[in-house]
Design an enzyme around this catalytic site. Sequence first.
Site, PDB file in Angstrom:
ATOM      1  N   PHE A  13     -14.582   1.096   7.808  1.00  0.00           N
ATOM      2  CA  PHE A  13     -13.289   1.613   7.361  1.00  0.00           C
ATOM      3  C   PHE A  13     -13.095   1.493   5.838  1.00  0.00           C
ATOM      4  O   PHE A  13     -12.103   1.983   5.291  1.00  0.00           O
ATOM      5  CB  PHE A  13     -12.143   0.901   8.098  1.00  0.00           C
ATOM      6  N   ARG A  21       4.681  -5.887   9.427  1.00  0.00           N
ATOM      7  CA  ARG A  21       3.840  -4.923  10.141  1.00  0.00           C
ATOM      8  C   ARG A  21       4.362  -4.666  11.553  1.00  0.00           C
ATOM      9  O   ARG A  21       4.259  -3.545  12.066  1.00  0.00           O
ATOM     10  CB  ARG A  21       2.398  -5.420  10.161  1.00  0.00           C
ATOM     11  N   LYS A  72       0.828  -1.195   0.000  1.00  0.00           N
ATOM     12  CA  LYS A  72       0.000   0.000   0.000  1.00  0.00           C
ATOM     13  C   LYS A  72       0.867   1.251   0.000  1.00  0.00           C
ATOM     14  O   LYS A  72       2.070   1.172   0.133  1.00  0.00           O
ATOM     15  CB  LYS A  72      -0.892  -0.001   1.247  1.00  0.00           C
ATOM     16  N   ARG A  98       1.522 -14.605   4.953  1.00  0.00           N
ATOM     17  CA  ARG A  98       0.700 -14.002   6.013  1.00  0.00           C
ATOM     18  C   ARG A  98       1.479 -13.949   7.336  1.00  0.00           C
ATOM     19  O   ARG A  98       1.372 -12.979   8.088  1.00  0.00           O
ATOM     20  CB  ARG A  98      -0.599 -14.799   6.198  1.00  0.00           C
ATOM     21  N   HIS A 122      -0.620  -5.638   1.854  1.00  0.00           N
ATOM     22  CA  HIS A 122      -1.728  -6.580   1.727  1.00  0.00           C
ATOM     23  C   HIS A 122      -1.135  -7.927   1.352  1.00  0.00           C
ATOM     24  O   HIS A 122      -0.175  -7.983   0.588  1.00  0.00           O
ATOM     25  CB  HIS A 122      -2.692  -6.125   0.630  1.00  0.00           C
ATOM     26  N   ASN A 146      -1.127  -0.083   7.561  1.00  0.00           N
ATOM     27  CA  ASN A 146      -0.285  -1.257   7.831  1.00  0.00           C
ATOM     28  C   ASN A 146       0.572  -1.702   6.641  1.00  0.00           C
ATOM     29  O   ASN A 146       1.099  -2.818   6.632  1.00  0.00           O
ATOM     30  CB  ASN A 146      -1.125  -2.403   8.414  1.00  0.00           C
TER      31      ASN A 146
HETATM   32  N1  UDP Z   1      -8.465  -2.204   8.237  1.00  0.00           N
HETATM   33  C1  UDP Z   1      -8.691  -0.996   8.878  1.00  0.00           C
HETATM   34  N2  UDP Z   1      -9.368  -1.013  10.088  1.00  0.00           N
HETATM   35  C2  UDP Z   1      -9.810  -2.164  10.665  1.00  0.00           C
HETATM   36  C3  UDP Z   1      -9.573  -3.388  10.004  1.00  0.00           C
HETATM   37  C4  UDP Z   1      -8.897  -3.372   8.798  1.00  0.00           C
HETATM   38  O1  UDP Z   1      -8.297   0.054   8.395  1.00  0.00           O
HETATM   39  O2  UDP Z   1     -10.406  -2.108  11.750  1.00  0.00           O
HETATM   40  C5  UDP Z   1      -7.736  -2.198   6.960  1.00  0.00           C
HETATM   41  C6  UDP Z   1      -6.284  -2.667   7.159  1.00  0.00           C
HETATM   42  O3  UDP Z   1      -5.444  -1.868   6.353  1.00  0.00           O
HETATM   43  C7  UDP Z   1      -6.321  -4.087   6.657  1.00  0.00           C
HETATM   44  C8  UDP Z   1      -7.362  -4.004   5.544  1.00  0.00           C
HETATM   45  O4  UDP Z   1      -8.332  -3.099   6.044  1.00  0.00           O
HETATM   46  O5  UDP Z   1      -5.070  -4.539   6.192  1.00  0.00           O
HETATM   47  C9  UDP Z   1      -7.981  -5.319   5.164  1.00  0.00           C
HETATM   48  O6  UDP Z   1      -8.528  -5.919   6.325  1.00  0.00           O
HETATM   49  P1  UDP Z   1      -8.400  -7.497   6.566  1.00  0.00           P
HETATM   50  O7  UDP Z   1      -9.335  -7.866   7.645  1.00  0.00           O
HETATM   51  O8  UDP Z   1      -8.531  -8.213   5.253  1.00  0.00           O
HETATM   52  O9  UDP Z   1      -6.914  -7.647   7.147  1.00  0.00           O
HETATM   53  P2  UDP Z   1      -5.585  -8.244   6.452  1.00  0.00           P
HETATM   54  O10 UDP Z   1      -6.002  -9.417   5.612  1.00  0.00           O
HETATM   55  O11 UDP Z   1      -4.977  -7.120   5.648  1.00  0.00           O
HETATM   56  O12 UDP Z   1      -4.690  -8.640   7.599  1.00  0.00           O
HETATM   57 MG    MG Z   2      -7.441  -9.492   4.092  1.00  0.00          MG
END
Ligand code: UDP
Ligand code: MG
Length: 149
Positions: A57, A102, A9, A85, A115, A112
């Site tokens: 969000f 992260r 990102k 992951r 992705h 963060n």
């Molecule tokens: N995100 C956010 N606030 C939240 C949860 C998620 O801004 O409370 C954003 C964060 O950047 C995250 C993305 O949304 O990486 C996608 O969320 P996901 O649950 O898919 O998490 P990831 O797979 O990235 O760990």
């Molecule tokens: Mg995700």
Amino acid sequence: VANLKGTIKLDGVQLGLVGEIIKLFKQKGSRPMAMNFLRASEEHLKQHCIDLKDHPFFPGLVKYMNSGLIMVMVGEGLNVVKTGRVMLGETNPGDSKRGTIRGDFCIQVGRNSTHGSDSVKSADKEISLWFKPEELVDYKSCAHDWVYE
Ligand code: UDP
Ligand code: MG
């Protein structure tokens, strides 16, 4: 062997993490197959994040990812989706261990940096969203026989 699709990102690019992240995936046996720097449209990013569309969000996430350059890459390696992951850490950098991307480079959940696809199925979907089939280069890495038995 499975594919990982990773989007770096905006702050990942702004903070100069791109080289570091490529290095970490390469180091862990992932073979780079495609990479691109671009500014993605809001429409494209909404497609990418479609599973999150009902979260509060969502608009902020799309706006943030649309506000500058991102880097997208595809790598292939044994269990790379799962390993990727683990390398990213938890969604919230505050819960992420040191030694993860992260955990080492980020502070807040909405910034963060990275992705990573959460399953091989979503990786396949995301790869086709960001790359044409002919952009994925298939080759044998010269390190292959030293990394895999
Ligand atoms: N995100 C956010 N606030 C939240 C949860 C998620 O801004 O409370 C954003 C964060 O950047 C995250 C993305 O949304 O990486 C996608 O969320 P996901 O649950 O898919 O998490 P990831 O797979 O990235 O760990
Ligand atoms: Mg995700």
